[in-house]
Design a protein around this motif. Structure first.
Motif, PDB file in Angstrom:
ATOM      1  N   LEU A 119     -20.698  34.539  51.015  1.00  0.00           N
ATOM      2  CA  LEU A 119     -20.242  33.442  51.866  1.00  0.00           C
ATOM      3  C   LEU A 119     -20.199  33.845  53.336  1.00  0.00           C
ATOM      4  O   LEU A 119     -20.497  33.046  54.221  1.00  0.00           O
ATOM      5  CB  LEU A 119     -18.846  32.976  51.435  1.00  0.00           C
ATOM      6  CG  LEU A 119     -18.712  32.265  50.094  1.00  0.00           C
ATOM      7  CD1 LEU A 119     -17.252  31.932  49.842  1.00  0.00           C
ATOM      8  CD2 LEU A 119     -19.552  30.988  50.063  1.00  0.00           C
ATOM      9  N   PRO A 143     -18.197  27.606  55.926  1.00  0.00           N
ATOM     10  CA  PRO A 143     -19.052  27.431  54.749  1.00  0.00           C
ATOM     11  C   PRO A 143     -19.740  26.080  54.785  1.00  0.00           C
ATOM     12  O   PRO A 143     -19.156  25.073  55.198  1.00  0.00           O
ATOM     13  CB  PRO A 143     -18.071  27.526  53.580  1.00  0.00           C
ATOM     14  CG  PRO A 143     -16.758  27.145  54.159  1.00  0.00           C
ATOM     15  CD  PRO A 143     -16.773  27.597  55.585  1.00  0.00           C
ATOM     16  N   LEU A 148     -22.205  25.530  48.928  1.00  0.00           N
ATOM     17  CA  LEU A 148     -21.058  26.329  48.518  1.00  0.00           C
ATOM     18  C   LEU A 148     -20.779  26.145  47.035  1.00  0.00           C
ATOM     19  O   LEU A 148     -20.531  25.037  46.568  1.00  0.00           O
ATOM     20  CB  LEU A 148     -19.828  25.919  49.334  1.00  0.00           C
ATOM     21  CG  LEU A 148     -18.516  26.613  48.972  1.00  0.00           C
ATOM     22  CD1 LEU A 148     -18.619  28.111  49.231  1.00  0.00           C
ATOM     23  CD2 LEU A 148     -17.363  26.011  49.760  1.00  0.00           C
TER      24      LEU A 148
END
Length: 203
Positions: A119, A143, A148
């Motif tokens: 991430l 993000p 995600l």
């Protein structure tokens, strides 16, 4: 009855979750740096910035001091603990200390840490093997909702990171965030976030 180690069970479950996930809505609502050991590190930045109604950016800058730089060449530990909010925040699956240098060298035997690292790796200078000098930085991390995927259910969470130099705590980083799994029809929307999320993303 055969007992199955929980870690190995999640190693089996996570690929299935990731394969069938459509993305998620994620918003950091609060960020704090605590228990700073000023002999080892100086916190130059530890803040969230609201970019849009559903998007926040995190910037974290740990300036390493000389004793820390010398020791961090050989050993750097990261403790990660995830808590989920019910009536209060309670432990949820992850509570483990990782050898960060070994992980960055091999990228093995750390499923949870690997998910978290993917991430932030585009936003940090901690994207190479040890040693680290001068500073550890995460710059304007946000993000992307449609890309995600996390193996956790919808809810509000707190994740705690403990940065250790040898066996000495340098600093704690606390991140509060809300997470919502997206339905297929929600993926690809212009805003990248769901309409009328049913849970509160504020801690």
């Amino acid at each position: 009855m055969v007992k199955i180690n929980r870690t190995y069970l999640w190693l089996l479950i996570i690929p299935v979750i990731l394969k069938n996930s459509h993305g998620a809505f994620f918003k950091m609502s609060k960020l704090e740096c605590r228990d700073v050991n000023e002999d080892l590190v100086r916190v130059s930045a530890c803040r969230l910035k609201a970019v849009k109604r559903d998007i926040t950016e995190a910037t974290i800058h740990f300036q390493l001091k000389k004793p820390c730089i010398l020791a961090i060449f050989s050993y750097f530990k990261l403790h990660v603990e995830l808590l989920r909010k019910y009536n209060t925040y309670q432990p949820f699956f992850i509570n483990r200390t990782f050898d960060a240098c070994e992980f960055l060298k091999t990228r093995k035997n750390a499923v949870y840490l690997d998910i978290l690292f993917k991430l932030i790796q585009k936003y940090t200078n901690a994207n190479h093997t040890c040693p680290y000098e001068d500073a550890l930085i995460i710059d304007r991390f946000r993000p992307l909702h449609n890309n995600l995927i996390l193996p956790i259910p919808t809810g509000d969470y707190l994740i705690k990171f403990g940065f250790h130099n040898m066996n000495t705590l340098m600093v704690h980083l606390y991140v509060w965030f809300g997470f919502k799994e997206l339905e297929t029809w929600e993926v690809g929307s212009e805003a990248g976030s769901p309409k009328n999320p049913k849970h509160n993303v504020n801690a």
